[in-house]
Design a protein around this motif. Structure first.
Motif, mmCIF file in Angstrom:
data_model
loop_
_atom_site.group_PDB
_atom_site.id
_atom_site.type_symbol
_atom_site.label_atom_id
_atom_site.label_comp_id
_atom_site.label_asym_id
_atom_site.label_seq_id
_atom_site.Cartn_x
_atom_site.Cartn_y
_atom_site.Cartn_z
ATOM 1 N N GLU A 250 -23.638 -13.331 42.157
ATOM 2 C CA GLU A 250 -24.631 -12.754 41.255
ATOM 3 C C GLU A 250 -24.002 -12.449 39.888
ATOM 4 O O GLU A 250 -24.551 -12.749 38.844
ATOM 5 C CB GLU A 250 -25.177 -11.463 41.887
ATOM 6 C CG GLU A 250 -26.677 -11.337 41.954
ATOM 7 C CD GLU A 250 -27.427 -12.499 41.346
ATOM 8 O OE1 GLU A 250 -27.702 -12.428 40.127
ATOM 9 O OE2 GLU A 250 -27.756 -13.477 42.054
ATOM 10 N N ARG A 251 -22.828 -11.833 39.927
ATOM 11 C CA ARG A 251 -22.126 -11.485 38.673
ATOM 12 C C ARG A 251 -21.806 -12.720 37.850
ATOM 13 O O ARG A 251 -21.959 -12.735 36.632
ATOM 14 C CB ARG A 251 -20.795 -10.775 38.985
ATOM 15 C CG ARG A 251 -20.932 -9.342 39.411
ATOM 16 C CD ARG A 251 -19.541 -8.743 39.631
ATOM 17 N NE ARG A 251 -18.982 -8.251 38.391
ATOM 18 C CZ ARG A 251 -18.951 -6.967 38.046
ATOM 19 N NH1 ARG A 251 -19.438 -6.049 38.863
ATOM 20 N NH2 ARG A 251 -18.410 -6.600 36.910
ATOM 21 N N LYS A 252 -21.307 -13.751 38.539
ATOM 22 C CA LYS A 252 -20.953 -14.990 37.831
ATOM 23 C C LYS A 252 -22.200 -15.606 37.215
ATOM 24 O O LYS A 252 -22.180 -16.132 36.106
ATOM 25 C CB LYS A 252 -20.328 -15.999 38.802
ATOM 26 C CG LYS A 252 -18.913 -15.674 39.193
ATOM 27 C CD LYS A 252 -17.923 -16.195 38.158
ATOM 28 C CE LYS A 252 -16.517 -16.062 38.701
ATOM 29 N NZ LYS A 252 -15.490 -16.515 37.780
ATOM 30 N N HIS A 253 -23.260 -15.548 37.967
ATOM 31 C CA HIS A 253 -24.495 -16.131 37.482
ATOM 32 C C HIS A 253 -24.979 -15.391 36.230
ATOM 33 O O HIS A 253 -25.365 -15.999 35.232
ATOM 34 C CB HIS A 253 -25.536 -16.092 38.607
ATOM 35 C CG HIS A 253 -26.690 -16.964 38.322
ATOM 36 N ND1 HIS A 253 -27.949 -16.478 38.130
ATOM 37 C CD2 HIS A 253 -26.767 -18.305 38.140
ATOM 38 C CE1 HIS A 253 -28.750 -17.479 37.857
ATOM 39 N NE2 HIS A 253 -28.067 -18.603 37.856
ATOM 40 N N LEU A 352 -14.332 -12.219 37.174
ATOM 41 C CA LEU A 352 -15.352 -11.328 37.731
ATOM 42 C C LEU A 352 -15.351 -9.953 37.077
ATOM 43 O O LEU A 352 -16.352 -9.251 37.098
ATOM 44 C CB LEU A 352 -15.155 -11.196 39.240
ATOM 45 C CG LEU A 352 -15.653 -12.403 40.034
ATOM 46 C CD1 LEU A 352 -15.072 -12.420 41.437
ATOM 47 C CD2 LEU A 352 -17.175 -12.418 40.084
ATOM 48 N N ALA A 353 -14.235 -9.557 36.484
ATOM 49 C CA ALA A 353 -14.170 -8.229 35.868
ATOM 50 C C ALA A 353 -14.632 -8.238 34.406
ATOM 51 O O ALA A 353 -14.638 -7.214 33.740
ATOM 52 C CB ALA A 353 -12.753 -7.669 35.970
ATOM 53 N N LEU A 354 -15.038 -9.387 33.901
ATOM 54 C CA LEU A 354 -15.477 -9.502 32.510
ATOM 55 C C LEU A 354 -16.715 -8.632 32.259
ATOM 56 O O LEU A 354 -17.653 -8.650 33.044
ATOM 57 C CB LEU A 354 -15.827 -10.976 32.248
ATOM 58 C CG LEU A 354 -15.950 -11.443 30.811
ATOM 59 C CD1 LEU A 354 -14.596 -11.428 30.116
ATOM 60 C CD2 LEU A 354 -16.519 -12.877 30.775
ATOM 61 N N THR A 355 -16.708 -7.887 31.159
ATOM 62 C CA THR A 355 -17.859 -7.018 30.874
ATOM 63 C C THR A 355 -18.821 -7.711 29.898
ATOM 64 O O THR A 355 -18.461 -8.681 29.227
ATOM 65 C CB THR A 355 -17.404 -5.696 30.225
ATOM 66 O OG1 THR A 355 -16.818 -6.000 28.947
ATOM 67 C CG2 THR A 355 -16.394 -4.963 31.095
ATOM 68 N N GLN A 356 -20.019 -7.143 29.800
ATOM 69 C CA GLN A 356 -21.014 -7.694 28.876
ATOM 70 C C GLN A 356 -20.515 -7.618 27.439
ATOM 71 O O GLN A 356 -20.719 -8.543 26.660
ATOM 72 C CB GLN A 356 -22.312 -6.900 29.008
ATOM 73 C CG GLN A 356 -22.875 -6.947 30.412
ATOM 74 C CD GLN A 356 -24.354 -7.263 30.424
ATOM 75 O OE1 GLN A 356 -25.065 -6.992 29.471
ATOM 76 N NE2 GLN A 356 -24.816 -7.862 31.493
ATOM 77 N N ASP A 357 -19.868 -6.502 27.104
ATOM 78 C CA ASP A 357 -19.339 -6.366 25.746
ATOM 79 C C ASP A 357 -18.295 -7.437 25.462
ATOM 80 O O ASP A 357 -18.220 -7.962 24.337
ATOM 81 C CB ASP A 357 -18.695 -4.980 25.552
ATOM 82 C CG ASP A 357 -19.753 -3.897 25.434
ATOM 83 O OD1 ASP A 357 -20.952 -4.253 25.318
ATOM 84 O OD2 ASP A 357 -19.385 -2.703 25.470
#
Ligand code: PLP
Length: 377
Positions: A250-253, A352-357
């Motif tokens: 889900e996160r990757k998507h 996977l730890a990448l944030t939206q910012d």
């Protein structure tokens, strides 16, 4: 650099620590520990397979898989040129010959319509490699395998939890392999897995990964084996990661969609295909391919690095690998799509730890670099 955005940072904030502590507290740290079996069973089940055989990385998983389906010296194995060297190594180490096909320019996966022309009387298997987030179009491959009585080895190292028309990647053909390297969708630090439905193949993999100790008498050997075992420590991390696989996908998507949103107005770059008839992209990594007249991949990687952003080149094709050319393989072969992908393609931070910012920041910097590039040329 303090604020450097790495190309990959894994997420390890579930039960990883708890399960690792269990290993230490109980003293079970070798491959004999209970997490190894738990990971094998749970992973195989999630991938729609009967059996899992844990190994120490995804590269040896491929070698073990080829050996387990009885690939012999002189056999030919058809695979994409646009892949990691692990695929070719697995063949070459067993004395078999990798036979290459080019990539599809849109999905970046192996061009399945080029396979049939490469089939000879020595062809034994097709190694499919699902690349970067979209599966290979399996139906034509399955049809060829049936028509010519070929085996299918599926390198699903980048495709944990992805499906093809709803069927899990890693559940096709005789045998499939996975990697648990930290940039993969499920990690054990280093690690890999072979999955199959065939009990004879399972037995063979279990024997060969453990020095081929004869089950009835230890220290007696009928075959040349390897030590490809996974430790309980690695498996403990794997079990914790697997609990979150659906969330990770889900996160990757969401990451892919956000990059798409941020980058869609940039001219001169090709973004990953969001979906095909058979799958939605899970963006194992978010790749971009630059127009030839804009700049090349290497220059963009340097410019991003100077701005505090990690990135990585696309695969370098097998038919241009010095080590393989020196062995007399692939003389004068050329695969223009793969060559261009290698030259113009890179992937940007996709962990996977990448944030939206961070996604916004990467996108802004990328836009500025490319705007300048299009002005100067
Ligand atoms: C990562 C990867 C491998 C190799 O896995 P390791 O665990 O790093 O040895 C093999 N094939 C593909 C397609 C990969 O992405």
């Amino acid at each position: 650099m303090d604020n450097y955005i790495a190309v990959n940072t894994p997420l390890l904030n579930g039960n990883e620590k708890k399960y690792l502590n269990e290993c230490i507290d109980t003293g079970w740290i070798s491959s004999e520990g209970p997490f190894v079996k738990a990971l094998e069973e749970q992973f195989a089940q999630k991938m729609g397979r009967s059996y899992g055989i844990a190994v120490c990385n995804g590269t040896v998983a491929l070698e073990l898989a080829l050996k387990a389906i009885d690939i012999q010296p002189g056999d030919e194995i058809i695979m994409p040129t646009f892949t990691i060297i692990s695929c070719a190594l697995a063949a070459v180490r067993l004395g078999a010959k990798p036979v290459l096909v080019d990539s599809d320019p849109i999905t970046w996966n192996m061009a399945v319509d080029q396979i049939e022309a490469k089939i000879t009387s020595r062809t034994k298997a097709i190694m499919v490699v699902h690349t970067y987030g979209l599966p290979v179009d399996m139906n034509p491959v399955l049809a060829l395998a049936q028509k010519y009585q070929l085996k299918i080895v599926e390198d699903a190292a980048e495709m944990h939890g992805q499906t093809y028309y709803g069927k899990p990647c890693g559940s096709f053909g005789e045998i499939s392999t996975f990697s648990f390297y930290p940039n993969k969708l499920v990690t054990t630090g280093e690690g890999g897995m072979v999955v199959t439905d065939d009990p004879a193949i399972r037995d063979k993999c279990q024997l060969l990964r453990n020095l081929a100790f004869e089950p009835k008498q230890r220290y007696l050997h009928e075959e040349l084996g390897w030590n490809f075992r996974m430790s309980n420590l690695q498996a403990a991390v794997g079990v914790a990661q697997l609990e979150r696989m659906a969330e990770f996908i889900e996160r990757k998507h969401a990451m892919g969609q956000r990059y798409d949103e941020c980058l869609k107005e940039i001219e001169g770059i090709q973004r990953p295909l969001a979906a095909t008839d058979y799958a939605k992209n899970i963006y194992w990594v978010y790749g971009i391919v630059l127009d030839d007249d804009l700049m090349n991949g290497k220059a963009l990687m340097q410019a991003l690095h100077a701005q505090g952003i990690g990135s990585r080149a696309f695969f370098y094709p097998m038919h241009q690998q010095p080590v393989l050319l020196k062995m007399g393989l692939f003389a004068n072969e050329s695969y223009p799509v793969a060559e261009r992908l290698a030259r113009q393609g890179i992937y940007i931070p996709s962990g996977l730890a990448l944030t939206q910012d961070e996604i916004t920041s990467v996108s802004d910097k990328l836009k500025k670099i490319l705007a300048k590039a299009s002005v100067t040329c």
